[in-house]
Design an enzyme around this catalytic site. Structure first.
Site, PDB file in Angstrom:
ATOM      1  N   LEU A  98     -23.199  24.323  25.047  1.00 18.61           N
ATOM      2  CA  LEU A  98     -24.548  24.256  25.620  1.00 18.61           C
ATOM      3  C   LEU A  98     -24.711  22.915  26.329  1.00 18.61           C
ATOM      4  O   LEU A  98     -24.274  21.886  25.818  1.00 18.61           O
ATOM      5  CB  LEU A  98     -25.595  24.363  24.511  1.00 18.61           C
ATOM      6  CG  LEU A  98     -25.651  25.664  23.697  1.00 18.61           C
ATOM      7  CD1 LEU A  98     -26.690  25.552  22.598  1.00 18.61           C
ATOM      8  CD2 LEU A  98     -25.963  26.843  24.596  1.00 18.61           C
ATOM      9  N   ASP A  99     -25.345  22.943  27.519  1.00 21.21           N
ATOM     10  CA  ASP A  99     -25.662  21.656  28.137  1.00 21.21           C
ATOM     11  C   ASP A  99     -26.954  21.131  27.513  1.00 21.21           C
ATOM     12  O   ASP A  99     -27.551  21.777  26.652  1.00 21.21           O
ATOM     13  CB  ASP A  99     -25.721  21.768  29.668  1.00 21.21           C
ATOM     14  CG  ASP A  99     -26.851  22.655  30.153  1.00 21.21           C
ATOM     15  OD1 ASP A  99     -27.842  22.810  29.425  1.00 21.21           O
ATOM     16  OD2 ASP A  99     -26.740  23.207  31.274  1.00 21.21           O
ATOM     17  N   SER A 100     -27.384  19.960  27.965  1.00 17.78           N
ATOM     18  CA  SER A 100     -28.513  19.336  27.269  1.00 17.78           C
ATOM     19  C   SER A 100     -29.803  20.144  27.438  1.00 17.78           C
ATOM     20  O   SER A 100     -30.627  20.207  26.526  1.00 17.78           O
ATOM     21  CB  SER A 100     -28.704  17.902  27.748  1.00 17.78           C
ATOM     22  OG  SER A 100     -29.122  17.890  29.089  1.00 17.78           O
ATOM     23  N   ASP A 102     -29.952  23.441  27.774  1.00 18.85           N
ATOM     24  CA  ASP A 102     -29.826  24.592  26.873  1.00 18.85           C
ATOM     25  C   ASP A 102     -30.186  24.187  25.447  1.00 18.85           C
ATOM     26  O   ASP A 102     -30.842  24.934  24.723  1.00 18.85           O
ATOM     27  CB  ASP A 102     -28.380  25.134  26.865  1.00 18.85           C
ATOM     28  CG  ASP A 102     -27.985  25.717  28.210  1.00 18.85           C
ATOM     29  OD1 ASP A 102     -28.874  26.217  28.912  1.00 18.85           O
ATOM     30  OD2 ASP A 102     -26.788  25.664  28.545  1.00 18.85           O
ATOM     31  N   THR A 103     -29.721  22.985  25.060  1.00 19.22           N
ATOM     32  CA  THR A 103     -29.996  22.518  23.702  1.00 19.22           C
ATOM     33  C   THR A 103     -31.502  22.363  23.487  1.00 19.22           C
ATOM     34  O   THR A 103     -32.033  22.760  22.454  1.00 19.22           O
ATOM     35  CB  THR A 103     -29.274  21.186  23.447  1.00 19.22           C
ATOM     36  OG1 THR A 103     -27.902  21.346  23.805  1.00 19.22           O
ATOM     37  CG2 THR A 103     -29.360  20.781  21.996  1.00 19.22           C
TER      38      THR A 103
END
Lengths: 143, 112
Positions: A98-100, A102-103
């Protein structure tokens, strides 16, 4: 959403319990479920109040239950994560790719599930499922 | 000003004002995501600041100015019920203008 309407502060419920004249001393030290049934038995008129009380005092969240609920959110988050096995060691960036952003989205979804709001400074430090589970356990509002 | 808190606030606002409306929710989230990604190449510090400010303003705007109407099918008139929240901006234009200068605490928002 609805459940939060039924929540009253723990201190208030304690006051209610201690002022209830029908309670015996032994009832006060028994577990909450027993306490409830004894209130119902000894004072039938306060059944509605008891229902309210039960909702408020739902058992504290269990670590494995929290992990299951969190992993359900993760596997439903997007199609790439559908078949992932989620453990406490799973890291959002490394293991779930997950990219930031998405997180952030995932954590907001988790907030909704437990009806809490993770403060910005805490949320930015949550990198793994285990850390998130620990935070949810530590939050008295979570249910 | 950091991106993540603004993004988070905007996401929470979307979840709140479009609650239960899956189609609009998904569309709003998708647009939030793609707009943010499309600005990923902004490196100028001042421009970046203004973009992030814009994002957190969107979060506040949504909460204050979007009111969800839900049609009540049991109602004989099939009227819409407005979901007015405590953040919804109410009052006349003068009051609205005054209120625009008081900061809204987006983080302390509680689902109701």
């Amino acid at each position: 959403m609805f459940r939060s309407c039924l929540r009253i502060p723990a201190a208030a419920s304690r006051t209610l319990a201690s002022t209830s004249a029908t309670l015996t001393k032994s009832a006060l030290v028994t577990p909450r479920t027993n306490l409830l049934s004894s209130v119902i038995r000894s004072n039938g008129s306060s059944v509605n109040w008891c229902a309210f009380y039960t909702t408020n005092n739902s058992p504290t969240l269990d670590k494995s239950v929290v992990l299951t609920r969190v992993s359900n959110i993760i596997t439903n988050f997007n199609s790439q994560l559908k078949d992932k096995t989620v453990t406490n060691e799973t890291q959002f960036a490394k293991d779930l790719s997950l990219d930031s952003l998405d997180t952030v989205e995932l954590l907001v979804a988790i907030e909704e599930e437990f009806d809490i709001e993770i403060p910005d400074n805490v949320a930015d430090d949550l990198k793994s499922v285990g850390q998130t589970v620990d935070y949810i356990i530590s939050n008295p509002e979570a249910h | 000003m950091k991106l993540h808190p603004a993004y988070r606030a905007c996401l929470r606002s979307i979840n709140k004002v479009f609650q239960n409306d899956i189609a609009t929710l998904n569309k709003a989230k998708l647009q939030l995501h793609s707009t943010t990604i499309s600005n990923a190449n902004v490196i100028d510090k001042i421009e970046l600041e203004s973009k992030i400010k814009e994002l957190s303003d969107v979060a506040i705007f949504l909460r204050r100015n979007v009111v969800q109407g839900v049609r009540d099918n049991n109602d004989p008139k099939k009227a819409f019920k407005l979901n007015i929240t405590k953040d919804t901006e109410l009052g006349d234009n003068d009051q609205g203008r005054k209120r625009a200068f008081t900061p809204l605490r987006t983080n302390s928002f509680k689902q109701s």
